[in-house]
Design an enzyme around this catalytic site. Structure first.
Site, PDB file in Angstrom:
ATOM      1  N   SER A  25     123.208  36.219  56.631  1.00 47.15           N
ATOM      2  CA  SER A  25     122.158  37.228  56.797  1.00 47.15           C
ATOM      3  C   SER A  25     122.768  38.542  57.292  1.00 47.15           C
ATOM      4  O   SER A  25     123.641  39.098  56.643  1.00 47.15           O
ATOM      5  CB  SER A  25     121.082  36.695  57.741  1.00 47.15           C
ATOM      6  OG  SER A  25     119.944  37.519  57.747  1.00 47.15           O
ATOM      7  N   ASP A  69     123.795  34.690  51.820  1.00 47.44           N
ATOM      8  CA  ASP A  69     122.552  35.459  51.681  1.00 47.44           C
ATOM      9  C   ASP A  69     122.554  36.674  52.602  1.00 47.44           C
ATOM     10  O   ASP A  69     121.704  36.804  53.497  1.00 47.44           O
ATOM     11  CB  ASP A  69     121.336  34.576  51.975  1.00 47.44           C
ATOM     12  CG  ASP A  69     120.127  34.964  51.133  1.00 47.44           C
ATOM     13  OD1 ASP A  69     120.300  35.267  49.946  1.00 47.44           O
ATOM     14  OD2 ASP A  69     118.997  34.967  51.666  1.00 47.44           O
ATOM     15  N   HIS A 117     115.964  31.615  52.431  1.00 49.68           N
ATOM     16  CA  HIS A 117     117.022  32.355  53.125  1.00 49.68           C
ATOM     17  C   HIS A 117     117.900  31.410  53.941  1.00 49.68           C
ATOM     18  O   HIS A 117     119.136  31.441  53.843  1.00 49.68           O
ATOM     19  CB  HIS A 117     116.372  33.414  54.015  1.00 49.68           C
ATOM     20  CG  HIS A 117     117.337  34.300  54.733  1.00 49.68           C
ATOM     21  ND1 HIS A 117     118.371  34.937  54.096  1.00 49.68           N
ATOM     22  CD2 HIS A 117     117.419  34.650  56.048  1.00 49.68           C
ATOM     23  CE1 HIS A 117     119.059  35.660  54.980  1.00 49.68           C
ATOM     24  NE2 HIS A 117     118.504  35.492  56.176  1.00 49.68           N
TER      25      HIS A 117
END
Length: 388
Positions: free
Chosen positions: A225, A250, A318
C-alpha cells in the site's frame, strides 16, 4: 347488686333439695368465674391469633417490600459495579491508547529478524546503532514497509518475515520499518511524512552500505500500500547505488495533483521493480518491469460478494495482496502463481492470448521477464492455481 348482675348456678343436692348457690367475695360462683375466665381466655386467644395473622401478613408484605428493595438495591449495586469496572478499564486503557496514538515525535523505528521464529531486535539507524547488526557483504537483506494505518506488529509482517528467512541457504536478514508514529489523517501532512519516512530509510540503507558492506544488488525492499509508494521514494533517494529489487504489493498512488514523479514507484527506482496489483488502489501507478494482475487486478475472488459495498470489496481485494505475497514465498519452490504475458485481462480471460510468455509471481529472485502478466487465483488458501 341488681338481679341482672347476679349469675348463679343452681344444682340439685343428693337429698333433692335445691342447694343454695355459693357466692365468692367477688360476687360470682366459682364455676361461673371459671367459665368467665375460660371465655375470656378463648376471646383473648382468638384476638391473639388474629393479631398474629395480621402480623404475619404485615411481615409478608414488609418482607416482600424489603425483598424488592433488596433487589432494587442489588440492581443499583450491579450498576455501580459495572460503572466501577468500566472506570478501571478506562483508567488503564486510556494511557495505553494515548501511548500508542501517533504523536509525530518519535519518528521511525527499525527491527530485525535473522532466523525464522526468532526474537525481534530493535536498533537505531545511526553509525553506532548498526554496529551489532548481523549484516555482512554476503547478506541478503529484505526490508518490509507496512501500509497506511498499520505498524510493524501486523501479523502478516511476521509471517512474511519468517517465510523469507526460511528460503534458501543464503545468509538472510529481514528489517521491518515501523512508521506508525508518523501517521495522520491529514492527507497533505501524511504525504509529507511519507517523503520523510523514505528519506530516513534511504539513509539507513546508505549507512549499512558504508559501515556493514551491504551489497545493494542483494537488497530487496517490499512495501504494501503506502509502503509500496514509499519503497519507490527510497530507491530514488539512495546515494550509494541502486537497489537490487523492489516489490510493491498493491502500492497506493497520490490522489491529489500535482503529482511529483519522485513520489511514485517506477522502473527507475531499482534494478528490478515488481508490482502486484489486486485493487483499484494500485490502478494508476506507472508500470514496473514486471506487473502481475491477479484476476484482472480490480476485485479478487471471495471479495466480490454481491451484498458487499464497493468499499468493502476494494478493501478486501487490497489486503489480498499481502496474503498472495506470503504464499508466494512459502511455496516459491513449487513455481506458484503461474501467469501469462498478455496484452489485457480480456484477452487472457477469453483465451485469446497465446500465453507464449509465462512467469511466476515470487519475492525471492532478482531477475524476471518483463511485461504485464495475468493470472487467476482461488478465493481461499491456497490461492495459487496451476495452469491446465
Amino acid at each position: 347488686m341488681g338481679a341482672e348482675g347476679l349469675r348463679v348456678c343452681v344444682r340439685k343436692s343428693g337429698s333433692g333439695r335445691v342447694a343454695s348457690p355459693s357466692i365468692t367475695s367477688n360476687g360470682l360462683h366459682p364455676k361461673i368465674r371459671n367459665v368467665d375466665k375460660n371465655h375470656k381466655a378463648a376471646i383473648n386467644k382468638s384476638k391473639q391469633q388474629q393479631v398474629d395473622r395480621s402480623r404475619v401478613k404485615i411481615g409478608e408484605q414488609s418482607g416482600s417490600t424489603v425483598k424488592s428493595g433488596v433487589m432494587r438495591g442489588t440492581d443499583v449495586n450491579k450498576g455501580w459495579v459495572v460503572a466501577v469496572v468500566v472506570g478501571i478499564h478506562l483508567a488503564v486503557l486510556l494511557p495505553l491508547l494515548l501511548h500508542y496514538t501517533p504523536t509525530g515525535n518519535n519518528g521511525v523505528f527499525y527491527y530485525y529478524y535473522n532466523r525464522p521464529g526468532g526474537e525481534k531486535h530493535e536498533f537505531w539507524s545511526t553509525d553506532e546503532g548498526v554496529v551489532d547488526l548481523p549484516i555482512t557483504n554476503h547478506t541478503h537483506l529484505t526490508l518490509i514497509i507496512h501500509g497506511f494505518s498499520e505498524s510493524s506488529h501486523r501479523p502478516w509482517i511476521r509471517r512474511l518475515s519468517d517465510a523469507l528467512l526460511s528460503v534458501g541457504k543464503e545468509e538472510r536478514v529481514v528489517v521491518v520499518v515501523d512508521y506508525w508514529d508518523l501517521h495522520t489523517i491529514n492527507y497533505l501532512q501524511m504525504r509529507h511524512n511519507a517523503r520523510q519516512v523514505a528519506s530516513l530509510i534511504a539513509h539507513l540503507i546508505d549507512t549499512l552500505v558504508v559501515h556493514k558492506s551491504l551489497q545493494l544488488a542483494h537488497t530487496h525492499v517490499i512495501g504494501f500500500s503506502m509502503g509500496g509508494r514509499i519503497s519507490g521514494m527510497v530507491g530514488s533517494k539512495l546515494t550509494t547505488g541502486q537497489l537490487g529489487r523492489i516489490t510493491a504489493l498493491d502500492p497506493s498512488y497520490p490522489i491529489l495533483h500535482p503529482v511529483d514523479p519522485s513520489e511514485t514507484l517506477d522502473q527507475n527506482d531499482a534494478q528490478l521493480v515488481v508490482v502486484l496489483r489486486t485493487s483499484l488502489v494500485a490502478y494508476y501507478n506507472p508500470p514496473g518491469h514486471v506487473d502481475f494482475y491477479p484476476n484482472g487486478g480490480i476485485v479478487q475472488p471471495g471479495c466480490d460478494v454481491w451484498f458487499y459495498p464497493d468499499i468493502v470489496q476494494q478493501s478486501c481485494s487490497h489486503f489480498r495482496a499481502v496474503k498472495l505475497g506470503v504464499e508466494a514465498v512459502r511455496r516459491g519452490q513449487q513455481q506458484v502463481f503461474p501467469s501469462c504475458g498478455c496484452d489485457s485481462w480480456g484477452s487472457f480471460a477469453n483465451n485469446s492470448c497465446d500465453c507464449l510468455l509465462t512467469s511466476n509471481f515470487d519475492l525471492t529472485t532478482y531477475s524476471s521477464v518483463g511485461g504485464p502478466f495475468y493470472l487467476t487465483t482461488n478465493s481461499d488458501p491456497p490461492y495459487t492455481i496451476p495452469f491446465d
